[in-house]
Design an enzyme around this catalytic site. Sequence first.
Site, PDB file in Angstrom:
ATOM      1  N   ASN A 188     119.879  53.054  72.529  1.00 24.23           N
ATOM      2  CA  ASN A 188     120.192  54.428  72.968  1.00 24.23           C
ATOM      3  C   ASN A 188     120.533  54.481  74.465  1.00 24.23           C
ATOM      4  N   LEU A 189     120.540  53.324  75.114  1.00 21.94           N
ATOM      5  CA  LEU A 189     120.920  53.182  76.531  1.00 21.94           C
ATOM      6  C   LEU A 189     120.002  53.974  77.469  1.00 21.94           C
ATOM      7  N   CYS A 190     118.753  54.233  77.046  1.00 21.56           N
ATOM      8  CA  CYS A 190     117.866  54.990  77.936  1.00 21.56           C
ATOM      9  C   CYS A 190     117.435  54.136  79.119  1.00 21.56           C
ATOM     10  N   ASN A 191     117.523  52.820  78.983  1.00 23.94           N
ATOM     11  CA  ASN A 191     117.164  51.963  80.126  1.00 23.94           C
ATOM     12  C   ASN A 191     118.146  50.803  80.263  1.00 23.94           C
TER      13      ASN A 191
ATOM     14  N   LEU B  47     109.993  51.406  75.341  1.00 23.26           N
ATOM     15  CA  LEU B  47     109.797  51.687  76.764  1.00 23.26           C
ATOM     16  C   LEU B  47     108.768  50.686  77.287  1.00 23.26           C
TER      17      LEU B  47
ATOM     18  N   ASN C 212     108.245  56.513  71.173  1.00 21.43           N
ATOM     19  CA  ASN C 212     109.296  55.496  71.199  1.00 21.43           C
ATOM     20  C   ASN C 212     108.848  54.187  70.566  1.00 21.43           C
TER      21      ASN C 212
ATOM     22  N   SER D  53     103.583  41.350  73.686  1.00 20.48           N
ATOM     23  CA  SER D  53     103.332  40.988  75.077  1.00 20.48           C
ATOM     24  C   SER D  53     101.960  40.350  75.213  1.00 20.48           C
TER      25      SER D  53
ATOM     26  N   TYR E  46     101.061  51.786  77.391  1.00 22.66           N
ATOM     27  CA  TYR E  46     102.093  50.798  77.024  1.00 22.66           C
ATOM     28  C   TYR E  46     101.460  49.651  76.247  1.00 22.66           C
TER      29      TYR E  46
ATOM     30  N   LYS F 145     101.824  48.411  72.142  1.00 24.65           N
ATOM     31  CA  LYS F 145     102.198  47.073  71.632  1.00 24.65           C
ATOM     32  C   LYS F 145     101.167  46.605  70.602  1.00 24.65           C
TER      33      LYS F 145
ATOM     34  N   PHE G 159     105.023  36.073  77.837  1.00 26.60           N
ATOM     35  CA  PHE G 159     104.282  36.071  79.089  1.00 26.60           C
ATOM     36  C   PHE G 159     105.165  36.802  80.123  1.00 26.60           C
TER      37      PHE G 159
ATOM     38  N   SER H 220     104.750  44.297  98.684  1.00 30.23           N
ATOM     39  CA  SER H 220     103.290  44.420  98.761  1.00 30.23           C
ATOM     40  C   SER H 220     102.703  43.425  97.781  1.00 30.23           C
TER      41      SER H 220
HETATM   42  P1  NAD Z   1     114.667  46.807  78.603  1.00 31.67           P
HETATM   43  O1  NAD Z   1     114.191  48.177  78.970  1.00 31.67           O
HETATM   44  O2  NAD Z   1     115.628  46.123  79.499  1.00 31.67           O
HETATM   45  O3  NAD Z   1     115.263  46.819  77.119  1.00 31.67           O
HETATM   46  C1  NAD Z   1     114.829  47.723  76.128  1.00 31.67           C
HETATM   47  C2  NAD Z   1     116.083  48.353  75.526  1.00 31.67           C
HETATM   48  O4  NAD Z   1     115.675  49.257  74.485  1.00 31.67           O
HETATM   49  C3  NAD Z   1     116.887  49.171  76.537  1.00 31.67           C
HETATM   50  O5  NAD Z   1     118.228  48.783  76.471  1.00 31.67           O
HETATM   51  C4  NAD Z   1     116.690  50.617  76.087  1.00 31.67           C
HETATM   52  O6  NAD Z   1     117.840  51.407  76.369  1.00 31.67           O
HETATM   53  C5  NAD Z   1     116.450  50.437  74.599  1.00 31.67           C
HETATM   54  N1  NAD Z   1     115.652  51.489  73.963  1.00 31.67           N
HETATM   55  C6  NAD Z   1     114.471  52.002  74.386  1.00 31.67           C
HETATM   56  N2  NAD Z   1     114.037  52.918  73.522  1.00 31.67           N
HETATM   57  C7  NAD Z   1     114.950  52.983  72.511  1.00 31.67           C
HETATM   58  C8  NAD Z   1     115.055  53.735  71.325  1.00 31.67           C
HETATM   59  N3  NAD Z   1     114.125  54.636  70.987  1.00 31.67           N
HETATM   60  N4  NAD Z   1     116.120  53.516  70.516  1.00 31.67           N
HETATM   61  C9  NAD Z   1     117.082  52.628  70.846  1.00 31.67           C
HETATM   62  N5  NAD Z   1     117.042  51.896  71.973  1.00 31.67           N
HETATM   63  C10 NAD Z   1     115.978  52.070  72.797  1.00 31.67           C
HETATM   64  O7  NAD Z   1     113.337  45.917  78.417  1.00 31.67           O
HETATM   65  P2  NAD Z   1     113.203  44.345  78.230  1.00 31.67           P
HETATM   66  O8  NAD Z   1     112.543  43.804  79.444  1.00 31.67           O
HETATM   67  O9  NAD Z   1     114.457  43.747  77.745  1.00 31.67           O
HETATM   68  O10 NAD Z   1     112.104  44.326  77.069  1.00 31.67           O
HETATM   69  C11 NAD Z   1     112.456  44.235  75.701  1.00 31.67           C
HETATM   70  C12 NAD Z   1     111.193  44.320  74.867  1.00 31.67           C
HETATM   71  O11 NAD Z   1     110.286  43.291  75.248  1.00 31.67           O
HETATM   72  C13 NAD Z   1     110.423  45.624  75.036  1.00 31.67           C
HETATM   73  O12 NAD Z   1     109.915  46.007  73.773  1.00 31.67           O
HETATM   74  C14 NAD Z   1     109.297  45.264  75.965  1.00 31.67           C
HETATM   75  O13 NAD Z   1     108.169  46.081  75.784  1.00 31.67           O
HETATM   76  C15 NAD Z   1     109.015  43.830  75.548  1.00 31.67           C
HETATM   77  N6  NAD Z   1     108.399  43.037  76.617  1.00 31.67           N
HETATM   78  C16 NAD Z   1     109.019  42.947  77.831  1.00 31.67           C
HETATM   79  C17 NAD Z   1     108.435  42.214  78.849  1.00 31.67           C
HETATM   80  C18 NAD Z   1     109.093  42.129  80.200  1.00 31.67           C
HETATM   81  O14 NAD Z   1     108.431  41.733  81.165  1.00 31.67           O
HETATM   82  N7  NAD Z   1     110.367  42.430  80.360  1.00 31.67           N
HETATM   83  C19 NAD Z   1     107.208  41.573  78.623  1.00 31.67           C
HETATM   84  C20 NAD Z   1     106.606  41.654  77.383  1.00 31.67           C
HETATM   85  C21 NAD Z   1     107.215  42.405  76.370  1.00 31.67           C
HETATM   86  C1  UD1 Z   2     103.037  43.663  84.016  1.00 31.52           C
HETATM   87  C2  UD1 Z   2     102.323  44.673  83.148  1.00 31.52           C
HETATM   88  C3  UD1 Z   2     102.274  44.166  81.718  1.00 31.52           C
HETATM   89  C4  UD1 Z   2     103.687  43.857  81.218  1.00 31.52           C
HETATM   90  C5  UD1 Z   2     104.338  42.860  82.167  1.00 31.52           C
HETATM   91  C6  UD1 Z   2     105.763  42.557  81.805  1.00 31.52           C
HETATM   92  C7  UD1 Z   2     100.765  45.823  84.645  1.00 31.52           C
HETATM   93  C8  UD1 Z   2      99.324  46.060  84.988  1.00 31.52           C
HETATM   94  N1  UD1 Z   2     100.988  44.900  83.680  1.00 31.52           N
HETATM   95  O1  UD1 Z   2     102.326  42.444  83.944  1.00 31.52           O
HETATM   96  O2  UD1 Z   2     101.678  45.134  80.875  1.00 31.52           O
HETATM   97  O3  UD1 Z   2     103.649  43.320  79.906  1.00 31.52           O
HETATM   98  O4  UD1 Z   2     104.336  43.406  83.501  1.00 31.52           O
HETATM   99  O5  UD1 Z   2     106.575  43.694  81.965  1.00 31.52           O
HETATM  100  O6  UD1 Z   2     101.659  46.447  85.206  1.00 31.52           O
HETATM  101  N2  UD1 Z   2     102.765  41.806  92.049  1.00 31.52           N
HETATM  102  C9  UD1 Z   2     102.700  42.019  93.410  1.00 31.52           C
HETATM  103  N3  UD1 Z   2     103.554  42.921  93.977  1.00 31.52           N
HETATM  104  C10 UD1 Z   2     104.469  43.634  93.245  1.00 31.52           C
HETATM  105  C11 UD1 Z   2     104.536  43.406  91.853  1.00 31.52           C
HETATM  106  C12 UD1 Z   2     103.661  42.493  91.290  1.00 31.52           C
HETATM  107  O7  UD1 Z   2     101.888  41.397  94.087  1.00 31.52           O
HETATM  108  O8  UD1 Z   2     105.200  44.454  93.821  1.00 31.52           O
HETATM  109  C13 UD1 Z   2     101.876  40.799  91.430  1.00 31.52           C
HETATM  110  C14 UD1 Z   2     100.921  41.365  90.371  1.00 31.52           C
HETATM  111  O9  UD1 Z   2      99.739  41.813  90.954  1.00 31.52           O
HETATM  112  C15 UD1 Z   2     100.748  40.150  89.464  1.00 31.52           C
HETATM  113  C16 UD1 Z   2     102.095  39.410  89.552  1.00 31.52           C
HETATM  114  O10 UD1 Z   2     102.695  39.865  90.766  1.00 31.52           O
HETATM  115  O11 UD1 Z   2      99.753  39.302  89.967  1.00 31.52           O
HETATM  116  C17 UD1 Z   2     103.023  39.729  88.401  1.00 31.52           C
HETATM  117  O12 UD1 Z   2     103.167  41.132  88.278  1.00 31.52           O
HETATM  118  P1  UD1 Z   2     104.167  41.815  87.237  1.00 31.52           P
HETATM  119  O13 UD1 Z   2     105.502  41.211  87.368  1.00 31.52           O
HETATM  120  O14 UD1 Z   2     104.056  43.296  87.398  1.00 31.52           O
HETATM  121  O15 UD1 Z   2     103.612  41.360  85.815  1.00 31.52           O
HETATM  122  P2  UD1 Z   2     102.134  41.534  85.187  1.00 31.52           P
HETATM  123  O16 UD1 Z   2     101.210  42.222  86.116  1.00 31.52           O
HETATM  124  O17 UD1 Z   2     101.719  40.203  84.676  1.00 31.52           O
END
Ligand code: NAD
Ligand code: UD1
Length: 340
Positions: free
Chosen positions: A34-37, A85, A101, A126, A151, A155, A180, A218
């Site tokens: 849906n391109l929300c992000n 999201l 969502n 996650s 969030y 999951k 991870f 930070s």
């Molecule tokens: P992202 O936001 O870049 O991608 C998610 C996509 O889903 C976006 O393009 C958004 O527009 C779309 N979307 C959201 N809600 C929707 C809906 N209701 N219908 C259709 N499209 C929708 O995020 P990402 O980093 O690519 O993450 C992808 C998945 O992996 C997510 O489910 C996220 O929770 C999970 N995940 C991400 C991380 C991370 O650090 N990036 C870590 C663990 C898990």
């Molecule tokens: C975060 C989310 C987690 C999610 C994951 C991937 C929180 C509490 N957890 O994990 O739910 O699945 O992202 O999207 O938000 N850090 C800094 N400065 C910053 C940003 C991060 O010091 O500006 C540090 C954090 O304290 C951490 C490490 O960098 O030690 C990684 O942080 P981040 O990338 O946000 O990932 P997680 O905290 O592991």
Amino acid sequence: MTYKILVTGGAGYIGSHTTLALLEAGYEVVVLDNLCNSSPESLLRVARICGKAPLFIQGDIRDHALLDELFISQRISAVLHFAGLKSVGESVRKPLDYYDNNVAGSVTLCQAMAHAGVFNLVFSSSATVYGEPTQMPIREDFPTGVPTNPYGRSKLMVEDLLQDLAKSDPRWSIALLRYFNPVGAHQSGLIGEDPNGLPNNLLPYVSQVAIGKLKQLSVFGADYPTLDGTGVRDYIHVQDLADGHLSALRTILQKTGVNIWNLGTGIGYSVLEMIRAFEQASGRAVPYKLVERRPGDIAECWADPTKAANELDWKAKRGLPEMMADTWRWQAANPQGYGR
Ligand code: NAD
Ligand code: UD1
């Protein structure tokens, strides 16, 4: 036989890299987003890289009618479900958006899949579902914890509902992939992570400091019981993650039930190690200050990737220098991301 795969959230960060990997491996791909992000530009770039384009449908996973129509018009073999999201802070402010969502959206998707007789699903979970484990590295059989925010809970709820679903009907084959910390970008520099507004995650923040968009990083907490006091995480290259999805997909197409796999490298790096590695790769300074811990953060978190290695024949191949170089290439070539 060519499989056609539905990728929900395929225009997003991980979804676009996985869509590319699927197309390169010869799958047909339908992206529903849906391109929300995200921006449709990511998929144009995917097509530029590999010379093939997915079929793109702009729409929402919560739209029953759209999904039914999609499954009727396309012969889908499996769904890679990325849509959702993902901002922890926003989930605390807008919990209903996250449950709607992520949880209700997944329910609607599964209903439409069952209705269409499509039972193969790979879900983006996650490492956050482990909560605060007492032991490292983290294995899949560790108990799930109590996530500290909506969030994380969304999951875990989806994991639980998928487990229930598979118990109710033996035709389901479901992979719960616990990522991870995904970082990096495709080596072309054409696709990468394009956070909306101020980045929450470490690497996008670091790279925006390096490019001069943000003043300083930070570092959240320097008093953790880790090697240098800063938080330790298992950072994994998004290309390795994409390859992990292809391995999981191939595997679940041959079996049924629910399978859980960690997708991580098995190596933890501290925030300060990440800053140094990024400075080396980019040749830019990353000014930082040490500040209070971020509420909800844990000291350390890294995967035991053995189960995925044994059962998926998959291992993360790319090390820290490559993660950093690829992040920097993407950031330097696209200072405004996709220009959303
Ligand atoms: P992202 O936001 O870049 O991608 C998610 C996509 O889903 C976006 O393009 C958004 O527009 C779309 N979307 C959201 N809600 C929707 C809906 N209701 N219908 C259709 N499209 C929708 O995020 P990402 O980093 O690519 O993450 C992808 C998945 O992996 C997510 O489910 C996220 O929770 C999970 N995940 C991400 C991380 C991370 O650090 N990036 C870590 C663990 C898990
Ligand atoms: C975060 C989310 C987690 C999610 C994951 C991937 C929180 C509490 N957890 O994990 O739910 O699945 O992202 O999207 O938000 N850090 C800094 N400065 C910053 C940003 C991060 O010091 O500006 C540090 C954090 O304290 C951490 C490490 O960098 O030690 C990684 O942080 P981040 O990338 O946000 O990932 P997680 O905290 O592991």
